[in-house]
Design an enzyme around this catalytic site. Structure first.
Site, PDB file in Angstrom:
ATOM      1  N   CYS A   9      48.894-135.767 -37.279  1.00  0.00           N
ATOM      2  CA  CYS A   9      48.346-136.111 -35.954  1.00  0.00           C
ATOM      3  C   CYS A   9      48.485-137.580 -35.563  1.00  0.00           C
ATOM      4  O   CYS A   9      49.066-137.872 -34.515  1.00  0.00           O
ATOM      5  CB  CYS A   9      46.887-135.707 -35.885  1.00  0.00           C
ATOM      6  SG  CYS A   9      46.686-133.925 -35.913  1.00  0.00           S
TER       7      CYS A   9
HETATM    8  N1  NAD Z   1      46.329-130.435 -38.418  1.00  0.00           N
HETATM    9  C1  NAD Z   1      45.362-131.162 -37.889  1.00  0.00           C
HETATM   10  O1  NAD Z   1      44.655-131.892 -38.581  1.00  0.00           O
HETATM   11  C2  NAD Z   1      45.113-131.138 -36.404  1.00  0.00           C
HETATM   12  C3  NAD Z   1      43.908-131.670 -35.909  1.00  0.00           C
HETATM   13  C4  NAD Z   1      43.674-131.650 -34.545  1.00  0.00           C
HETATM   14  C5  NAD Z   1      44.639-131.138 -33.683  1.00  0.00           C
HETATM   15  N2  NAD Z   1      45.813-130.663 -34.180  1.00  0.00           N
HETATM   16  C6  NAD Z   1      46.781-130.096 -33.237  1.00  0.00           C
HETATM   17  O2  NAD Z   1      46.696-128.678 -33.317  1.00  0.00           O
HETATM   18  C7  NAD Z   1      47.991-128.096 -33.139  1.00  0.00           C
HETATM   19  C8  NAD Z   1      48.343-127.247 -34.351  1.00  0.00           C
HETATM   20  O3  NAD Z   1      48.430-128.093 -35.469  1.00  0.00           O
HETATM   21  P1  NAD Z   1      48.521-127.512 -36.954  1.00  0.00           P
HETATM   22  O4  NAD Z   1      48.429-128.663 -37.866  1.00  0.00           O
HETATM   23  O5  NAD Z   1      47.577-126.376 -37.112  1.00  0.00           O
HETATM   24  O6  NAD Z   1      50.022-126.933 -36.937  1.00  0.00           O
HETATM   25  P2  NAD Z   1      50.698-125.986 -38.011  1.00  0.00           P
HETATM   26  O7  NAD Z   1      52.146-126.304 -37.962  1.00  0.00           O
HETATM   27  O8  NAD Z   1      49.979-126.059 -39.307  1.00  0.00           O
HETATM   28  O9  NAD Z   1      50.460-124.518 -37.428  1.00  0.00           O
HETATM   29  C9  NAD Z   1      51.069-124.023 -36.272  1.00  0.00           C
HETATM   30  C10 NAD Z   1      51.328-122.536 -36.481  1.00  0.00           C
HETATM   31  O10 NAD Z   1      51.813-121.970 -35.254  1.00  0.00           O
HETATM   32  C11 NAD Z   1      52.731-120.951 -35.593  1.00  0.00           C
HETATM   33  N3  NAD Z   1      53.558-120.634 -34.438  1.00  0.00           N
HETATM   34  C12 NAD Z   1      54.473-121.401 -33.806  1.00  0.00           C
HETATM   35  N4  NAD Z   1      55.037-120.719 -32.792  1.00  0.00           N
HETATM   36  C13 NAD Z   1      54.459-119.502 -32.766  1.00  0.00           C
HETATM   37  C14 NAD Z   1      54.610-118.352 -31.957  1.00  0.00           C
HETATM   38  N5  NAD Z   1      55.486-118.310 -30.953  1.00  0.00           N
HETATM   39  N6  NAD Z   1      53.858-117.276 -32.226  1.00  0.00           N
HETATM   40  C15 NAD Z   1      52.965-117.275 -33.225  1.00  0.00           C
HETATM   41  N7  NAD Z   1      52.771-118.354 -34.041  1.00  0.00           N
HETATM   42  C16 NAD Z   1      53.506-119.440 -33.817  1.00  0.00           C
HETATM   43  C17 NAD Z   1      53.520-121.551 -36.764  1.00  0.00           C
HETATM   44  O11 NAD Z   1      54.183-120.544 -37.518  1.00  0.00           O
HETATM   45  C18 NAD Z   1      52.399-122.252 -37.545  1.00  0.00           C
HETATM   46  O12 NAD Z   1      51.844-121.387 -38.536  1.00  0.00           O
HETATM   47  C19 NAD Z   1      48.941-129.267 -32.887  1.00  0.00           C
HETATM   48  O13 NAD Z   1      49.043-129.470 -31.505  1.00  0.00           O
HETATM   49  C20 NAD Z   1      48.228-130.439 -33.544  1.00  0.00           C
HETATM   50  O14 NAD Z   1      48.594-131.663 -32.979  1.00  0.00           O
HETATM   51  C21 NAD Z   1      46.059-130.626 -35.525  1.00  0.00           C
END
Ligand code: NAD
Length: 421
Positions: A264
């Site tokens: 992030c």
């Molecule tokens: N990881 C963190 O600490 C955190 C904290 C706050 C906000 N965020 C935000 O949250 C969002 C997600 O982050 P994350 O770390 O969970 O990402 P991640 O990569 O761990 O997970 C995203 C998931 O979405 C799935 N995906 C993608 N396209 C898809 C589709 N068409 N259909 C179904 N599934 C699909 C992927 O396979 C993956 O499992 C981002 O925008 C990130 O910036 C993350």
């Protein structure tokens, strides 16, 4: 409530499983069948303390599918948690969010039940209303605010203590266009008794970026001051303790080290820089935040070279995850450190309790050692992640360069250098 959570990564799994714990029925959706199989087997595909237990405890309220349209049609609320990675120019890659919006729109076309769509993925101000809503409307033939509602609910969890953060959050931010959406989110989170801040969708999007940019800037500021304190022989930690007692400043996220990583902070600060430039604003402070963060991990190697010619030497690295308590290696400070060591001819031996498999897929050319003590026993070690278990190793025969304040290493090492202390 009946909820579909699209994207079963860090945010989606924590959100979905914790929502089941407070009584909701959740369908977790992901395009990666391995993640769905892992969930079905009773394990979360991401490591977070306590998450597996909640998954097993609430398995009757949690289902999985790879079919977004089916999940949307079976639920009244859909929460979008897919990734929003960074493009080369710092802008945000919206392909996953756009694909998901198109699938949700198609699902809504064939189903007339009124539903609410919540964007939890981090997206720049204007994205939900100017990019996501038009896709939903085009694919569904329906109107936002009339046939379905849309809202923005940014996520503030900290990896490593995400479950704890879910149940004891400082605040929930809700960006909504109408009272109906606010009420849906009130009902969603009622059990948490957390303060809810209501605002517009665009403001909610901005709040997420400003929070991360502020914390990242605070860390780079701490590192610059830490470098100054070390050079001047001033006790960095005492300085920050004294300064952090000022409630206007606070002691949280106010420690020097080797900088921030993770999925992030780096990408969100870069996205905000890109956004500022689009508005004609020169974000000098944010650029300096990134620049300081880029050079800070390499200071480990400068300190090491004060004591040793590293060419052809065995150098141990303790910790590969971007922080303790997670298996996430995205933007870990271990990457620039190990790449630089290899470039300068060192032979690297590394240990991490959770992240060695994923790290080795990106950097295969080093030795991954299953014992942390064996890494210390190479005689020269860089401490990159502050895993608690590193406080229980024997450092008596080691030269230690410490990026994370492992007190036992400081007490025992033959030669010890802290990055800013
Ligand atoms: N990881 C963190 O600490 C955190 C904290 C706050 C906000 N965020 C935000 O949250 C969002 C997600 O982050 P994350 O770390 O969970 O990402 P991640 O990569 O761990 O997970 C995203 C998931 O979405 C799935 N995906 C993608 N396209 C898809 C589709 N068409 N259909 C179904 N599934 C699909 C992927 O396979 C993956 O499992 C981002 O925008 C990130 O910036 C993350």
């Amino acid at each position: 409530m009946q909820i579909s959570v699209i994207g079963a990564g860090y945010v989606g799994c924590v959100t979905g499983i914790c929502l089941a714990e407070i009584g909701h029925n959740v369908i977790l959706v992901d395009k990666d069948p391995r993640k769905l199989e892992t969930i079905l087997s009773g394990k979360s595909p991401v490591f977070e303390c306590g998450l597996d237990n909640l998954l097993i405890k609430n398995h009757q309220r949690i289902r999985t599918t790879g079919n977004i349209q089916k999940a949307v049609c079976e639920t009244e609320l859909t929460i979008v948690c897919v990734g929003t990675p960074q493009n080369e120019d710092g802008s945000t890659d919206l392909q996953f969010v756009k694909n998901v919006a198109a699938s949700i729109g198609k699902a809504m076309e064939s189903d007339n039940r009124f539903r609410t769509i919540i964007i939890k993925s981090t997206v720049l101000p204007g994205t939900t209303e100017n990019i996501i809503v038009p896709i939903l409307e085009r694919e569904s033939g329906k109107r936002a605010g009339e046939d379905f509602d849309i809202g923005m609910n940014p996520e503030f969890l900290k990896e490593g203590c995400a479950v704890e953060d879910f149940f004891h959050t400082d605040r929930i931010v809700v960006g909504a266009q109408n009272q109906k959406t606010r009420t849906v989110l009130d009902n969603l989170y009622r059990q948490l008794n957390a303060p809810i801040f209501y605002t517009s969708i665009k403001n909610a999007e901005m709040i997420k970026y400003v929070s991360n940019a502020f914390l990242a800037t605070k860390i780079s500021f701490a590192n610059e001051i830490g470098n100054m304190c070390k050079a001047a022989g001033i006790d960095t930690d005492e300085v920050f303790s004294g300064v952090g007692m000022d409630t206007r400043i606070s002691p949280h996220f106010f420690r020097s080290g080797i900088g921030f990583g993770g999925s992030c902070f780096p990408k969100d600060v870069n996205a905000l820089i890109h956004f500022a430039e689009l508005q004609g604003v020169d974000p000098r402070l944010l650029r300096a935040t990134i620049a300081t963060n880029d050079t800070q991990p390499l200071k480990m190697i400068t300190l090491l070279k004060k004591h040793l010619d590293i060419n052809r030497k065995k150098i141990g690295v303790l910790g590969l995850a971007f922080k303790p308590g997670t298996d996430d290696i995205r933007e870990s400070r271990a990457f620039p450190i190990i790449r630089q060591l290899l470039q300068e001819g060192a032979e690297v031996l590394a240990y991490d309790p959770l992240a060695m498999v994923s790290f080795s897929a990106i950097i295969p050319g080093i030795q991954y050692i299953s014992s942390a003590q064996d890494v210390v026993n190479t005689g020269t070690v860089l401490i990159v992640t502050e895993w608690e278990e590193f406080e229980h190793l024997d450092y008596h025969s080691a030269l230690v360069i410490d990026g994370r304040r492992i007190r036992k290493a400081q007490k025992e090492a033959v030669i010890y250098e802290g990055i800013c202390w």
